[in-house]
Write a protein that holds these residues in place. Structure first.
Motif, PDB file in Angstrom:
ATOM      1  N   ALA A   1     -13.921  -1.518   4.053  1.00 21.50           N
ATOM      2  CA  ALA A   1     -14.173  -1.688   2.616  1.00 21.50           C
ATOM      3  C   ALA A   1     -12.874  -2.079   1.926  1.00 21.50           C
ATOM      4  CB  ALA A   1     -14.729  -0.395   2.006  1.00 21.50           C
ATOM      5  N   PHE A   2     -12.874  -3.219   1.324  1.00 21.63           N
ATOM      6  CA  PHE A   2     -11.707  -3.729   0.594  1.00 21.63           C
ATOM      7  C   PHE A   2     -10.448  -3.718   1.461  1.00 21.63           C
ATOM      8  CE2 PHE A   2     -14.548  -1.745  -2.623  1.00 21.63           C
ATOM      9  CZ  PHE A   2     -15.010  -2.929  -3.158  1.00 21.63           C
TER      10      PHE A   2
ATOM     11  N   LYS B   1     -19.690   1.429  -3.350  1.00 17.68           N
ATOM     12  CA  LYS B   1     -19.565   2.224  -2.116  1.00 17.68           C
ATOM     13  C   LYS B   1     -20.835   3.041  -1.870  1.00 17.68           C
ATOM     14  CE  LYS B   1     -14.523   2.233  -2.337  1.00 17.68           C
ATOM     15  NZ  LYS B   1     -13.343   2.812  -2.980  1.00 17.68           N
TER      16      LYS B   1
ATOM     17  N   GLY C   1      -3.367   2.629  12.670  1.00 15.68           N
ATOM     18  CA  GLY C   1      -3.540   1.489  13.569  1.00 15.68           C
ATOM     19  C   GLY C   1      -3.921   0.236  12.815  1.00 15.68           C
ATOM     20  N   ASN C   2      -3.799  -0.878  13.513  1.00 17.14           N
ATOM     21  CA  ASN C   2      -4.068  -2.191  12.924  1.00 17.14           C
ATOM     22  C   ASN C   2      -5.494  -2.631  13.260  1.00 17.14           C
ATOM     23  OD1 ASN C   2      -4.119  -4.886  12.186  1.00 17.14           O
ATOM     24  ND2 ASN C   2      -2.052  -5.295  12.952  1.00 17.14           N
ATOM     25  N   ALA C   3      -6.233  -3.022  12.226  1.00 20.21           N
ATOM     26  CA  ALA C   3      -7.620  -3.468  12.405  1.00 20.21           C
ATOM     27  C   ALA C   3      -7.724  -4.618  13.408  1.00 20.21           C
ATOM     28  CB  ALA C   3      -8.178  -3.918  11.059  1.00 20.21           C
TER      29      ALA C   3
ATOM     30  N   ALA D   1      -9.382   0.464   7.862  1.00 18.98           N
ATOM     31  CA  ALA D   1      -8.728   0.304   6.563  1.00 18.98           C
ATOM     32  C   ALA D   1      -9.284   1.375   5.622  1.00 18.98           C
ATOM     33  CB  ALA D   1      -8.905  -1.106   5.995  1.00 18.98           C
TER      34      ALA D   1
ATOM     35  N   PHE E   1       0.811  -1.214   0.000  1.00 22.75           N
ATOM     36  CA  PHE E   1       0.000   0.000   0.000  1.00 22.75           C
ATOM     37  C   PHE E   1       0.848   1.269   0.000  1.00 22.75           C
ATOM     38  CE2 PHE E   1      -3.315  -3.073   0.899  1.00 22.75           C
ATOM     39  CZ  PHE E   1      -4.222  -2.666  -0.051  1.00 22.75           C
TER      40      PHE E   1
ATOM     41  N   CYS F   1      -5.804  -8.422   5.903  1.00 24.11           N
ATOM     42  CA  CYS F   1      -5.414  -8.626   7.299  1.00 24.11           C
ATOM     43  C   CYS F   1      -5.018 -10.084   7.520  1.00 24.11           C
ATOM     44  CB  CYS F   1      -6.566  -8.241   8.225  1.00 24.11           C
ATOM     45  SG  CYS F   1      -6.964  -6.488   8.087  1.00 24.11           S
TER      46      CYS F   1
ATOM     47  N   TYR G   1      -3.497   5.099  -6.044  1.00 21.39           N
ATOM     48  CA  TYR G   1      -4.567   4.195  -5.618  1.00 21.39           C
ATOM     49  C   TYR G   1      -5.919   4.554  -6.236  1.00 21.39           C
ATOM     50  CZ  TYR G   1      -7.945   1.792  -2.764  1.00 21.39           C
ATOM     51  OH  TYR G   1      -9.008   1.023  -2.378  1.00 21.39           O
TER      52      TYR G   1
ATOM     53  N   ASP H   1      -6.195   3.359   9.622  1.00 26.14           N
ATOM     54  CA  ASP H   1      -5.511   2.585   8.573  1.00 26.14           C
ATOM     55  C   ASP H   1      -4.110   2.242   9.064  1.00 26.14           C
ATOM     56  OD1 ASP H   1      -6.086   2.238   5.260  1.00 26.14           O
ATOM     57  OD2 ASP H   1      -4.003   1.978   5.930  1.00 26.14           O
ATOM     58  N   ILE H   2      -3.642   1.077   8.692  1.00 26.10           N
ATOM     59  CA  ILE H   2      -2.323   0.639   9.151  1.00 26.10           C
ATOM     60  C   ILE H   2      -1.200   1.373   8.412  1.00 26.10           C
ATOM     61  CG2 ILE H   2      -1.868  -1.249   7.523  1.00 26.10           C
ATOM     62  CD1 ILE H   2      -1.129  -2.975   9.984  1.00 26.10           C
ATOM     63  N   ASN H   3      -1.559   1.929   7.265  1.00 27.36           N
ATOM     64  CA  ASN H   3      -0.518   2.495   6.414  1.00 27.36           C
ATOM     65  C   ASN H   3      -0.532   4.025   6.447  1.00 27.36           C
ATOM     66  OD1 ASN H   3       0.650   3.554   3.857  1.00 27.36           O
ATOM     67  ND2 ASN H   3       1.164   1.398   3.641  1.00 27.36           N
TER      68      ASN H   3
ATOM     69  N   MET I   1      -1.227   5.809   3.056  1.00 29.52           N
ATOM     70  CA  MET I   1      -2.623   5.775   2.594  1.00 29.52           C
ATOM     71  C   MET I   1      -3.461   6.767   3.414  1.00 29.52           C
ATOM     72  SD  MET I   1      -3.206   3.708  -0.008  1.00 29.52           S
ATOM     73  CE  MET I   1      -4.908   3.163  -0.017  1.00 29.52           C
TER      74      MET I   1
HETATM   75  N1  SAM Z   1     -11.378   1.479   2.344  1.00 33.11           N
HETATM   76  C1  SAM Z   1     -10.661   2.157   1.267  1.00 33.11           C
HETATM   77  C2  SAM Z   1     -11.446   2.087  -0.011  1.00 33.11           C
HETATM   78  O1  SAM Z   1     -12.421   1.337  -0.058  1.00 33.11           O
HETATM   79  O2  SAM Z   1     -11.089   2.762  -0.970  1.00 33.11           O
HETATM   80  C3  SAM Z   1      -9.241   1.600   1.101  1.00 33.11           C
HETATM   81  C4  SAM Z   1      -9.130   0.179   0.649  1.00 33.11           C
HETATM   82  S1  SAM Z   1      -7.481  -0.335   0.280  1.00 33.11           S
HETATM   83  C5  SAM Z   1      -7.744  -1.567  -0.959  1.00 33.11           C
HETATM   84  C6  SAM Z   1      -7.024  -1.323   1.642  1.00 33.11           C
HETATM   85  C7  SAM Z   1      -6.526  -0.550   2.838  1.00 33.11           C
HETATM   86  O3  SAM Z   1      -6.382  -1.446   3.930  1.00 33.11           O
HETATM   87  C8  SAM Z   1      -5.156   0.096   2.641  1.00 33.11           C
HETATM   88  O4  SAM Z   1      -5.257   1.468   2.891  1.00 33.11           O
HETATM   89  C9  SAM Z   1      -4.268  -0.613   3.652  1.00 33.11           C
HETATM   90  O5  SAM Z   1      -3.255   0.196   4.179  1.00 33.11           O
HETATM   91  C10 SAM Z   1      -5.277  -1.015   4.704  1.00 33.11           C
HETATM   92  N2  SAM Z   1      -4.883  -2.122   5.575  1.00 33.11           N
HETATM   93  C11 SAM Z   1      -4.286  -3.282   5.228  1.00 33.11           C
HETATM   94  N3  SAM Z   1      -4.090  -4.065   6.302  1.00 33.11           N
HETATM   95  C12 SAM Z   1      -4.600  -3.384   7.367  1.00 33.11           C
HETATM   96  C13 SAM Z   1      -4.703  -3.657   8.764  1.00 33.11           C
HETATM   97  N4  SAM Z   1      -4.244  -4.804   9.282  1.00 33.11           N
HETATM   98  N5  SAM Z   1      -5.254  -2.731   9.563  1.00 33.11           N
HETATM   99  C14 SAM Z   1      -5.724  -1.567   9.053  1.00 33.11           C
HETATM  100  N6  SAM Z   1      -5.647  -1.247   7.751  1.00 33.11           N
HETATM  101  C15 SAM Z   1      -5.113  -2.145   6.912  1.00 33.11           C
END
Ligand code: SAM
Length: 250
Positions: free
Chosen positions: A137-138, A42, A118-120, A61, A19, A143, A26, A89-91, A94
């Protein structure tokens, strides 16, 4: 292509890398890969949420903020000025794209949107029973332990709160599934190469879709975490290309 052989404990850092690579391209890639249809999915999520005035949403996320934006616009259209959204969001890259999108908006000025890296799987910075809605969403398929994500969602929701997950799923019709495979294995990696100059990250995204549990299996994971589902617990969109899973904390 080696992601399949990556040990579980390394998945998180790999996903972080993917990411970080794709953050700036993106949004344009999303439109290119889904022919813009991700916007309709969405929008549909928001209509089926139909949040009440003053609703508190946690969007996990949350990435570049598509869901947060729709939620606050939806509430504005209903003349509601009190609802709020907390994006996680973990990243950081993003999330920074998300912060950029809302910078200077009235929502930030009114304190109606917040951002936390943060981590989901571990939302320790959020108290129990804090939110009316939880969206992801997506994000959940990236995870390492989706069941932990769902358990955390259950914890942070208020009694009566609703979990909603929009995620790629399984196309069951064999003819459509063949067309979808072609799109996944040829078109998406090619677009990744041409638009984002990053074929590997998009190959990873396709693989992560394949490996995520099918509709009914994921619905069971939600029930196992304590959620009550209505009917089978999910709705297929675009022939099951994606599904919205939903559960209530009663
Ligand atoms: N929800 C947004 C959307 O629908 O456009 C973003 C989706 S994007 C495909 C996936 C997101 O999940 C990325 O921003 C990524 O950093 C985040 N992500 C991945 N693993 C994660 C975790 N363990 N905890 C939180 N966020 C996470």
């Amino acid at each position: 292509f080696g992601f399949k052989t990556v040990p579980e404990h390394m998945k998180e850092s790999l996903v972080r890398g993917v990411f970080s690579n794709v953050a700036s391209s993106y949004d344009i890639m999303n439109d290119a890969m889904s022919l813009g249809i991700h916007r309709l999915w969405k929008d549909h999520l928001m209509r089926s949420m139909a949040p009440m005035p003053g609703a508190k949403l946690i969007d996990v996320a949350g990435g570049t903020g598509d869901i947060a934006q729709r939620f606050l616009s939806y509430q504005d259209n209903n003349s509601d000025k009190t609802s709020s959204v907390h994006m996680v969001d973990i990243n950081p890259e993003m999330l920074a794209e998300g912060e950029k999108r809302f910078a200077g908006s009235k929502w930030v000025q009114d304190g109606r949107i917040g951002f936390t890296v943060g981590n989901a799987e571990n939302l320790e910075f959020i108290d129990d029973g804090s939110f009316d809605f939880y969206t992801i969403a997506f994000g959940i398929r990236n995870c390492t332990h989706p069941e932990r994500v769902v358990q955390e969602a259950y914890r942070v929701l208020k009694p009566g709160g609703r979990f909603m997950c929009l995620e790629f799923s399984r196309v069951e019709n064999p003819v459509l599934a063949a067309a979808y495979d072609l799109h996944s294995f040829y078109v998406i990696p090619k677009l990744g190469e041409l638009i984002a100059n990053d074929r590997e990250s998009y190959e990873y995204l396709v693989e992560s879709i394949r490996r995520f549990p099918a509709q009914s299996e994921f619905a069971q994971i939600i029930r196992n975490a304590g959620f009550t589902t209505i009917g089978k617990g999910y709705e297929n969109l675009t022939f099951g290309t994606v599904a919205i899973h939903s559960g209530y904390k009663f």
